[in-house]
Write an enzyme that holds these catalytic residues in place. Sequence first.
Site, mmCIF file in Angstrom:
data_model
loop_
_atom_site.group_PDB
_atom_site.id
_atom_site.type_symbol
_atom_site.label_atom_id
_atom_site.label_comp_id
_atom_site.label_asym_id
_atom_site.label_seq_id
_atom_site.Cartn_x
_atom_site.Cartn_y
_atom_site.Cartn_z
ATOM 1 N N SER A 109 0.834 -1.198 0.000
ATOM 2 C CA SER A 109 0.000 0.000 0.000
ATOM 3 C C SER A 109 0.870 1.250 0.000
ATOM 4 C CB SER A 109 -0.933 0.029 1.212
ATOM 5 O OG SER A 109 -0.322 0.652 2.320
ATOM 6 N N CYS A 110 0.207 2.374 -0.276
ATOM 7 C CA CYS A 110 0.904 3.669 -0.274
ATOM 8 C C CYS A 110 1.365 4.055 1.123
ATOM 9 C CB CYS A 110 -0.027 4.750 -0.833
ATOM 10 S SG CYS A 110 -1.557 4.983 0.102
ATOM 11 N N LYS A 111 0.820 3.424 2.149
ATOM 12 C CA LYS A 111 1.114 3.814 3.527
ATOM 13 C C LYS A 111 2.523 3.425 3.978
ATOM 14 C CE LYS A 111 -3.075 5.402 4.448
ATOM 15 N NZ LYS A 111 -3.352 6.788 4.853
ATOM 16 N N ASP A 112 3.184 2.552 3.247
ATOM 17 C CA ASP A 112 4.557 2.186 3.615
ATOM 18 C C ASP A 112 5.454 3.420 3.663
ATOM 19 O OD1 ASP A 112 3.646 -0.379 3.510
ATOM 20 O OD2 ASP A 112 4.957 -1.044 1.887
ATOM 21 N N ALA B 123 4.660 5.589 6.777
ATOM 22 C CA ALA B 123 4.921 4.841 8.008
ATOM 23 C C ALA B 123 6.412 4.885 8.353
ATOM 24 C CB ALA B 123 4.450 3.396 7.867
#
Length: 453
Positions: free
Chosen positions: A42-45, A48
Amino acid sequence: MKIAKNILETIGNTPMVQLNHITKDIPATVLAKVEYFNPGHSCKDRMALKMVEDAEADGRLVPGGTIIEGTSGNTGMGLALAAVVKGYKLICVITDKQSKEKMDILRAVGAKVVVCPTDVEPTDPRSYYSVSKRLAEETPNGWYVNQYDNPSNAQANYEQTGPEIWEQTEGKITHFIVGVGTGGTISGVGKYLKEKNPNIKIWGVDTYGSVFKKYKETGIFDENEVYSYVTEGIGEDILPENVNFDVIDGFTKVTDKDAAVYCRKLALEEGLFVGMSSGSAIKGLLQLKDELGPDDIVVVLFHDSGSRYIGKIFNDDWMREKGYITNEVSTAVDLIQNHIKKPLAIVRTEELVSHAIERMRNLKISQLPVIDINGFAGSLNESDLFNAYLADANIIEKPIREIMGAAYPIVKANASIEEVSKLITKENQAVLVELENGKHHIITKYDIINAIK
């Protein structure tokens, strides 16, 4: 050797893929920034890792500490990768509407998962916002990430995603479209692109039950717009500090049903196995097609992988249960497909009214056919019971035959929906359908309403 020293070094540089089929009616060139190529899918890596590294740098996160975050799943996965590589413990606080796959994946990479109810106010002590904060206060060396208000979220996308999109399109991008949740992606990318070219349009995709669109257009935070919705990862009932409305040109809202349907369309028509918020993003783009021309280069960001929604979006039973896909419904037997395998609940004329009440309560139903030795003899519904009880509180110990109404009409399995509908009236709450095996089943108003597309 061309190697990554650890999994974190593989974050970013995700591909840009042209869409050719689902966007065939759009005059512009449409490109997808496919973020499920990140290691956490996901783009959240991106954000994060940035939030962890910034917290390490200023001492908020100490060696051996515990990372604590409220997440819809994807940020949790990015944090889990960082925690594994860097040696931290992780507690993910998640809502009960998130897919089981997300919870299982987080546990698989060592996170402790705490599940909170979805349908509560943000200030409720049970909400995942409140629980996250409390756990951070109670946990020794705990660090509450707070992706909603953490500036490193948007900064990661300003430093990474924005420049990647600019370089991959050689600066020709004219529109950027993305679903909005914490606001980090749209705000970080939007800020970078606007600095490169102020004429680039930045559009956010919102969901019904969320406050973003109306707030952008009116400046009003309307609590009446806040209600539970199915789509994961976008929309909010708060205004995160990471949402920079100044770089967002506008919003469009997408229904839960359209998000799910278009998520599946992307898999079938483009070979892109993405999650539900990506379905929202592509449907949002289609809703904005009148804003686009043949010279435009549109980038739509696809947030995460469809692997996290196998039990939901890509499960036909779940989709039918939600009413997102339906079989062709034209006859009486079609109306009862959702419960045809369940036995017909009945009550006998000589049973006590209290027995019927208990049966209705246990089965969560509102009406019962009444039978005797000769077959269907009458009917009972909750309105009859309520009125009878108001007239005589002792009615619950009397036999059902004393308060039952007329027997429900019976139709053949191939009877039309119109025929069935005409038989359901204020006085008659249901219809019985005779099946090929000689057994019967019940059709209620709910079954007919459920068939409406």
